[in-house]
Design an enzyme around this catalytic site. Sequence first.
Site, PDB file in Angstrom:
ATOM      1  N   ARG A 146     -22.492  52.355   2.588  1.00  0.00           N
ATOM      2  CA  ARG A 146     -22.491  52.139   4.043  1.00  0.00           C
ATOM      3  C   ARG A 146     -23.919  52.254   4.578  1.00  0.00           C
ATOM      4  NH1 ARG A 146     -21.537  56.170   7.317  1.00  0.00           N
ATOM      5  NH2 ARG A 146     -19.716  56.992   6.241  1.00  0.00           N
ATOM      6  N   TYR A 172     -25.817  33.733  24.108  1.00  0.00           N
ATOM      7  CA  TYR A 172     -24.621  33.492  23.299  1.00  0.00           C
ATOM      8  C   TYR A 172     -23.412  34.163  23.969  1.00  0.00           C
ATOM      9  CZ  TYR A 172     -21.477  33.714  19.303  1.00  0.00           C
ATOM     10  OH  TYR A 172     -20.397  33.606  18.466  1.00  0.00           O
ATOM     11  N   ASP A 184     -33.331  36.645  20.401  1.00  0.00           N
ATOM     12  CA  ASP A 184     -32.348  36.039  19.494  1.00  0.00           C
ATOM     13  C   ASP A 184     -32.900  34.673  19.083  1.00  0.00           C
ATOM     14  OD1 ASP A 184     -30.234  34.677  18.276  1.00  0.00           O
ATOM     15  OD2 ASP A 184     -28.699  35.599  19.526  1.00  0.00           O
ATOM     16  N   LYS A 233     -25.255  31.753  10.513  1.00  0.00           N
ATOM     17  CA  LYS A 233     -25.553  30.368  10.870  1.00  0.00           C
ATOM     18  C   LYS A 233     -26.548  29.768   9.862  1.00  0.00           C
ATOM     19  CE  LYS A 233     -22.916  31.409  14.342  1.00  0.00           C
ATOM     20  NZ  LYS A 233     -23.430  31.869  15.623  1.00  0.00           N
TER      21      LYS A 233
END
Length: 396
Positions: free
Chosen positions: A62, A115, A187, A212
Amino acid sequence: MANKDWGKVKQGTKAVWAGEGETYFEGAAQVPIVNSVSYNHDDLDEWFEVATGKREGHIYSRNTNPTVQVFEEKMRILESAEAATSFSTGMAAISNTLFALLSPGERVVTVKDTYGGTSIVFLEHLPRFGIDVKMCETNDADEIEAEINKGCDLLYLETPTNPTMKVLDLKRLIKAGKKQNAVVMVDSTFATPINQNPIALGTDLVVHSATKFIGGHSDAMGGVICGRSDLVKKVYSFREINGATLDANSAYLLLRGLKTLKLRIEKQNDNAMALAEYLSNHKNVEDVFYPGLEGDAGHEVAKSQMKGFSGMLSFSLKGGFYDVRKILPNLRFAHRAAHLGGVETIVGPPRTTSHVELTENQRQKLGIPESLVRCSVGIEDIEDIIDDFSQALAKI
Ligand SMILES: *Cc1c(COP(=O)(O)O)cnc(C)c1O
């Protein structure tokens, strides 16, 4: 390889080699997928040193994982950043960063065209924690600068934007943010490190949805932030506890995708440019939104801060949504899906995908026509893409 100087190495070479070791277990030349949850430490002193961060190594996946670490290192070098940390998705990268760095009473300045998921964090979640968010008109640099000057703890930018490909003047806005001692975050998902390097323009952090273009094959999700090491460390500590960790299998797929990043992006830039030109001369097309076109509102700024104009474009049709219904089902070489950045061409109407939560009126206010089609142009041969759009448009 990790210690080599990457200063003069170009992006395509970095995409292939950066972050990778020379050999791994049994002499393997490729990065192994380490699916182990935990790591053995027979020496208790050594274990303690790793657990307290005094020695390099892994404790629990983790927190850190060898495969994930190679992905972070490759992205760090591609963005010429001090540090990088990764997440299970792009939204995890964005929300973890905002929640790790902001406190009640602080103020965020951003734009209306972020977004969809990001704008929900701004509209619904940050305000619940007493954080003031000002969302400015994306095209109005004067308004954004004026709002920054009123006080700004974090400036959140995204460029080019989704779905109308607006371009923010990064140099100007980052400078304004830094003057107010704001943390500046960009971003850069639509641009990728091939087309745009916000850190070179002064931003503190750059974020990507690796789902993406970074992965590029539509088969793995992930997110990453790169930037100032003090900030990345803070966000990493939050993510470690929040638990939005990138999985080793996904990290491997993203790494595999990254090797061809430059080839893909250059081809997608070229294909999008050619399709944008074709569409802007078509009688049924009302408007084309692509910063590579000379008449586009963002063209000059894009030319000054981007190396390529990206594989994303959108266009609206004169016949409204009726025309969208005619052409989308008739495209042969396109996925009709809520996604972007893959090697295949992907199309979708924002009214059904990215902006489905909004009313027609709200979409209109954002400058999103009902007949808008967002198009992520793939790596196919451009003649086939244009032929395909041509036959589909002829159905109108
Ligand atoms: C898709 C996307 C995100 C969110 O990424 P996920 O991996 O889907 O969580 C954030 N920003 C932009 C610009 C995106 O296109």
